[in-house]
Design an enzyme around this catalytic site. Structure first.
Site, PDB file in Angstrom:
ATOM      1  N   ASP A 186      39.245  17.688 -22.105  1.00 25.17           N
ATOM      2  CA  ASP A 186      38.251  16.513 -22.630  1.00 25.17           C
ATOM      3  C   ASP A 186      38.365  15.379 -21.938  1.00 25.17           C
ATOM      4  O   ASP A 186      39.113  14.848 -21.648  1.00 25.17           O
ATOM      5  CB  ASP A 186      38.755  16.792 -23.814  1.00 25.17           C
ATOM      6  CG  ASP A 186      38.029  17.786 -24.776  1.00 25.17           C
ATOM      7  OD1 ASP A 186      36.906  18.035 -24.537  1.00 25.17           O
ATOM      8  OD2 ASP A 186      38.321  18.371 -25.186  1.00 25.17           O
ATOM      9  N   THR A 187      37.764  14.556 -21.081  1.00 26.94           N
ATOM     10  CA  THR A 187      36.923  13.817 -20.058  1.00 26.94           C
ATOM     11  C   THR A 187      36.101  12.832 -20.748  1.00 26.94           C
ATOM     12  O   THR A 187      35.794  13.245 -21.961  1.00 26.94           O
ATOM     13  CB  THR A 187      36.242  15.083 -19.368  1.00 26.94           C
ATOM     14  OG1 THR A 187      37.112  15.935 -18.742  1.00 26.94           O
ATOM     15  CG2 THR A 187      35.231  14.495 -18.295  1.00 26.94           C
ATOM     16  N   ILE A 188      35.896  11.951 -19.835  1.00 25.22           N
ATOM     17  CA  ILE A 188      34.658  10.922 -20.409  1.00 25.22           C
ATOM     18  C   ILE A 188      33.573  11.138 -19.476  1.00 25.22           C
ATOM     19  O   ILE A 188      33.862  11.118 -18.199  1.00 25.22           O
ATOM     20  CB  ILE A 188      35.274   9.611 -20.783  1.00 25.22           C
ATOM     21  CG1 ILE A 188      36.020   9.101 -19.487  1.00 25.22           C
ATOM     22  CG2 ILE A 188      36.220   9.382 -21.813  1.00 25.22           C
ATOM     23  CD1 ILE A 188      34.901   7.970 -18.474  1.00 25.22           C
ATOM     24  N   SER A 243      38.604  11.597 -16.148  1.00 28.93           N
ATOM     25  CA  SER A 243      39.446  12.779 -16.924  1.00 28.93           C
ATOM     26  C   SER A 243      40.957  12.588 -16.479  1.00 28.93           C
ATOM     27  O   SER A 243      41.283  12.470 -15.303  1.00 28.93           O
ATOM     28  CB  SER A 243      38.847  14.107 -16.778  1.00 28.93           C
ATOM     29  OG  SER A 243      39.659  15.209 -17.498  1.00 28.93           O
ATOM     30  N   MET A 282      30.467  16.113 -20.646  1.00 27.59           N
ATOM     31  CA  MET A 282      32.126  16.182 -20.280  1.00 27.59           C
ATOM     32  C   MET A 282      32.245  17.536 -21.242  1.00 27.59           C
ATOM     33  O   MET A 282      31.787  17.973 -22.285  1.00 27.59           O
ATOM     34  CB  MET A 282      32.585  15.087 -20.821  1.00 27.59           C
ATOM     35  CG  MET A 282      32.475  14.579 -22.109  1.00 27.59           C
ATOM     36  SD  MET A 282      32.844  13.057 -22.346  1.00 27.59           S
ATOM     37  CE  MET A 282      32.105  12.308 -23.867  1.00 27.59           C
TER      38      MET A 282
END
Length: 562
Positions: A371-373, A390, A453
């Site tokens: 999970d990343t932006i 991320s 993302m």
């Protein structure tokens, strides 16, 4: 009240109700309006970060300044997806030169760690957490590369809002509180995690004010001392000392020698629109491969949400992801056939492997012939930034260097330990990366900056967003809100093979009839498949001289302009 007035009032409310109903795009979901503004736009996955970016634009900063400031803020308020212990990729449209620029700010593996070490330990896969998957964090260098080439306001100005929030605190959202709590069983055993993220014995709850004074100090050093304060100063020494204590291999020398790379974005044309991604070590070209295959079908005629469209999309994805598993890796260690993989000729060959009535159970990668932006910003001068950042696996490796206020990434888990594999582990090598920014131009002019993302979800959703906009005629917000298709279980760059064709997870909004039709074609459907991604986008309307902004309804995202 006279009966005529009652009837008239009822008619008004009825018309309002019909208007709201008409916003439904044809399935069981509705979409709010896009945000529209003339002077600038910021779309991020957290409202406070969006406001920080917007404030920078209002202070006279440009889109690059706003992107850096918003990214720094996201590392504080959304530590479950990113932070300065992670990597960064960006695509920038520079209004002055009328060109796109790509930045690969991902880090490399420790130079003292070898493939033989993993073999000696009896490992066939790199662990997901702890010291071994840690690679050099590239985000801070990425900020300074972006700022040195395009920035206008001082870095002290850009980092000041996050430093202030880190000292005084911010209220944690329900979603981030949930993700942080989920990290506790895995990460709380590592030194430094509790001190930073569980100061009162637990992670913060919804609405609770959370501070990160250690991160404030770290950012102050970066703001005043520049990128070398992170890679060659006390911060680097603290990271190296901590990693040595934890049995890791990341060293001061690894940090001091780190560099980012400016790279040429690559593209394919999809029905008159040029869709741009960054080349490997990321997975962006998978979206281009999917689109090249889909372009050979009458997608519009199939209709959104139809079993025919879903089947075609999933089979195209399978083909692209087999190449992804074999070829996508660090180009400094491999001859990657990027031009061939994203060519129309290759797509025409690959589409012959598809069966319109049956789901493929196993596909081999194509033959090499040659999970990343996520956040996006745009300013009054026409500059636009597509940026993704991320830690990988949410909060990262769990390695939380003493007194620094952030967690180091675990991106090294993505290496394969299979000798001869393009993505096999090697010292000083960049691992395969899932995080990808995207951009679209029309007639060599900027049209769309966007990203979605979420690990292996990303190329699939990039392609779906493009199809939603171009084939199905959705607006920018609808394109992101529309129910999504997620295929999982493809072969992976770590060496794992696809088994029995994988499985499809469909969001609500697809009918039971369509699900039955997919089962008859041999697809396996499941309701549990992980994230459907997090979407942000900005579209440039050259005719009216305005920007349209859209943000993810599944998360905390906000698009705002002025």
């Amino acid at each position: 009240m006279p009966i005529a007035k009652i009837i008239a009032t009822f008619a008004i409310f009825s018309s309002l109700s019909v208007s709201a109903y008409d916003r439904i795009t044809g399935e069981t979901f509705a979409s709010r309006s896009e945000v529209i503004a003339a002077n600038g736009m910021v779309a991020t996955s957290q409202p406070l970060a969006t406001q920080v970016g917007l404030d920078v634009l209002k202070q006279g900063g440009n889109a690059i300044d706003a992107a850096i400031a918003a990214n720094a803020m996201l590392g504080l308020v959304e530590p479950t997806g990113n932070g300065i212990g992670g990597d960064l990729f960006a695509i920038v449209w520079d209004a002055k030169t009328q060109q796109l620029y790509g930045l690969n700010a991902s880090g490399r593996s420790p130079k003292s760690l070898t493939l033989e070490y993993f073999k000696e330990q009896g490992m066939n896969k790199i662990p997901s957490h702890g010291p071994l998957p840690v690679s050099v964090p590239g985000a801070v260098d990425g900020w300074f590369e972006l700022h040195g080439k395009f920035g206008s306001l001082p870095m002290t100005t850009l980092l000041a809002p996050t430093i202030d929030y880190a000292k005084k605190g911010f209220p944690v959202t329900e979603l981030i509180a949930w993700y942080m709590q989920r990290s506790v069983p895995i990460l709380s055993k590592f030194d430094g995690f509790k001190e930073t993220y569980m100061p009162n014995g637990a992670t913060p709850q919804k609405g609770q004010i959370f501070t990160n004074p250690h991160l404030a100090v770290t950012l102050e050093k970066i703001a005043t001392g520049g990128r070398d304060a992170f890679y060659k100063g006390d911060i680097a020494r603290s990271i190296a000392a901590y990693m040595k204590e934890q049995g890791g291999f990341l060293s001061y020398e690894d940090l001091a020698s780190h560099t980012s790379d400016w790279v040429e974005p690559v593209s394919t044309n999809y029905r008159g629109y040029d869709v741009w991604e960054l080349p490997p070590n990321g997975q962006g070209i998978a979206a281009l491969q999917i689109l090249n295959i889909l372009e050979q079908f009458d997608i519009e005629g199939m209709g959104f949400g139809s079993a025919e469209y879903i089947h075609t999309f999933v089979e195209a994805k399978k083909l692209a992801f087999e190449d992804r598993a074999k070829y996508y890796a660090d180009p400094e260690f491999n001859q990657i056939p990027v031009d061939w993989l994203i060519s129309k000729e290759y797509a025409q060959q690959r589409v012959k492997l598809m069966d319109e009535n049956n789901a493929a159970k196993r596909i081999d990668a194509g033959i090499n012939q040659g999970d990343t932006i996520y956040l996006t910003t745009a300013d009054k001068d026409g500059n636009m930034v597509s940026l993704i950042q991320s830690n990988y696996r949410g909060m990262g490796s769990g390695m939380t260097p003493t007194g620094l206020g952030f967690i180091l990434q675990d991106r090294g888990e993505m290496f394969s330990l299979e000798e001869g594999h393009f993505n096999v582990f090697a010292p000083g090598k960049r691992p395969f990366h899932t995080i990808i920014p995207a951009f679209v131009t029309k007639n060599a002019k900027p049209w769309l900056s966007f990203g979605v993302m979420g690990g292996g979800t990303q190329p699939q959703m990039h392609a779906q967003i493009i199809v939603n906009l171009i084939d199905f005629g959705m607006n920018l917000q609808e394109a992101g809100d529309a129910p999504r298709i997620l295929h999982s279980g493809s072969s992976e760059p770590t060496g794992e093979r696809m088994l029995d064709g994988g499985y499809i997870s469909l969001e609500s909004g697809f009918s039971a009839k369509v699900r039955r039709q997919l089962l008859h074609k041999g697809h396996v459907l499941t309701d549990v498949s992980g994230s459907f991604g997090g979407y942000q986008a900005i579209l440039h309307d050259a005719k009216n001289g305005v920007y349209y902004g859209a943000s993810e309804s599944r998360k905390d995202g906000q698009a705002a302009g002025y």
